[in-house]
Design a protein around this motif. Structure first.
Motif, PDB file in Angstrom:
ATOM      1  N   GLY A  18       0.809  -1.215   0.000  1.00 47.01           N
ATOM      2  CA  GLY A  18       0.000   0.000   0.000  1.00 47.01           C
ATOM      3  C   GLY A  18       0.844   1.268   0.000  1.00 47.01           C
ATOM      4  N   PRO A  19       0.315   2.354   0.550  1.00 49.22           N
ATOM      5  CA  PRO A  19       1.051   3.633   0.562  1.00 49.22           C
ATOM      6  C   PRO A  19       2.434   3.549   1.193  1.00 49.22           C
ATOM      7  N   PRO A  20       2.638   2.765   2.299  1.00 52.60           N
ATOM      8  CA  PRO A  20       4.005   2.648   2.823  1.00 52.60           C
ATOM      9  C   PRO A  20       4.978   2.049   1.809  1.00 52.60           C
ATOM     10  N   PHE A  21       4.492   1.088   1.003  1.00 51.01           N
ATOM     11  CA  PHE A  21       5.348   0.543  -0.058  1.00 51.01           C
ATOM     12  C   PHE A  21       5.713   1.638  -1.049  1.00 51.01           C
ATOM     13  N   ASP A  22       4.728   2.399  -1.498  1.00 49.22           N
ATOM     14  CA  ASP A  22       4.980   3.443  -2.497  1.00 49.22           C
ATOM     15  C   ASP A  22       6.041   4.430  -1.998  1.00 49.22           C
ATOM     16  N   GLU A  23       5.913   4.850  -0.742  1.00 46.26           N
ATOM     17  CA  GLU A  23       6.876   5.818  -0.199  1.00 46.26           C
ATOM     18  C   GLU A  23       8.265   5.207  -0.068  1.00 46.26           C
ATOM     19  N   MET A  24       8.323   3.966   0.413  1.00 45.35           N
ATOM     20  CA  MET A  24       9.617   3.292   0.549  1.00 45.35           C
ATOM     21  C   MET A  24      10.263   3.081  -0.809  1.00 45.35           C
ATOM     22  N   TRP A  25       9.456   2.672  -1.794  1.00 46.49           N
ATOM     23  CA  TRP A  25       9.995   2.431  -3.138  1.00 46.49           C
ATOM     24  C   TRP A  25      10.554   3.713  -3.738  1.00 46.49           C
ATOM     25  N   LEU A  26       9.813   4.798  -3.636  1.00 48.74           N
ATOM     26  CA  LEU A  26      10.289   6.076  -4.183  1.00 48.74           C
ATOM     27  C   LEU A  26      11.578   6.515  -3.495  1.00 48.74           C
TER      28      LEU A  26
END
Length: 201
Positions: free
Chosen positions: A143-151
């Protein structure tokens, strides 16, 4: 929305840079897509030095990890802008890997370790490479934590690639490797700016 901001940012960069930021794809004479750095092995100059070999041998696993991270995003990301960027990174860096493997073959140089032998490893501190622990943490996110970590991780990864490419421009000799280094800097600096914009939202 983030996707709107991404599109606006791309539009503001101008068409040529947009194409670079979207994976460096440019139409060929026959209308087929391809990267400006994609060079047939027969067209690779024999002229090279040790810096050229080091650049290709290091950038191949660096790109392969970026492709791995992009595959993870395609499976786990929620933000459409992250999904689009992951697709573009994978589409650009796959052909560049093949180009660099062709360079090493043309120069009679050793290929780096098989992908399965280095994926998720630190690679002796290579600039921007994620550790096995980093990759495991990313794999556990969603979810959003993945998106932020990936970026966040991909910004660091791209910054490492830009540093490696700048070293190649300073020390390399092969014209195709120098052109690839220039394209990596142009493309990945544009993508860094877009990712930082997404992280700032």
């Amino acid at each position: 929305m983030r996707t709107t901001r991404l599109c606006s940012a791309l539009s503001g960069l101008g068409l040529a840079t947009v194409l670079a930021a979207c994976g460096g794809a440019t139409p060929g004479a026959d209308g087929a897509g391809g990267t400006a750095a994609a060079v047939a092995a027969a067209d690779i100059s024999a002229e090279h030095n040790e810096a050229d070999v080091t650049f290709a041998q290091g950038m191949i696993p660096h790109h392969e990890q970026a492709v791995d991270m992009s595959d993870m995003a395609l499976a786990a990301a929620e933000d459409p802008a992250v999904l689009a960027l992951a697709e573009e990174i994978s589409a650009a860096q796959g052909p560049e890997i093949e180009t660099m493997r062709g360079m090493l073959d043309a120069w009679g140089a050793e290929q780096p370790a098989d992908h399965g032998d280095h994926a998720g490893m630190d690679m002796d501190g290579m600039a921007g490479m994620m550790s096995a622990e980093d990759m495991a943490a990313l794999g556990d996110a969603e979810g959003p934590p993945f998106d932020e970590m990936w970026l966040t991780m991909m910004v660091e990864h791209h910054e490492g690639a830009v540093d490696m490419a700048r070293t190649q421009l300073d020390e390399g000799a092969n014209p195709e490797a120098l052109a690839l280094a220039e394209e990596i800097i142009s493309t990945q600096e544009a993508e860094i700016a877009l990712m930082q914009d997404l992280l700032g939202g």
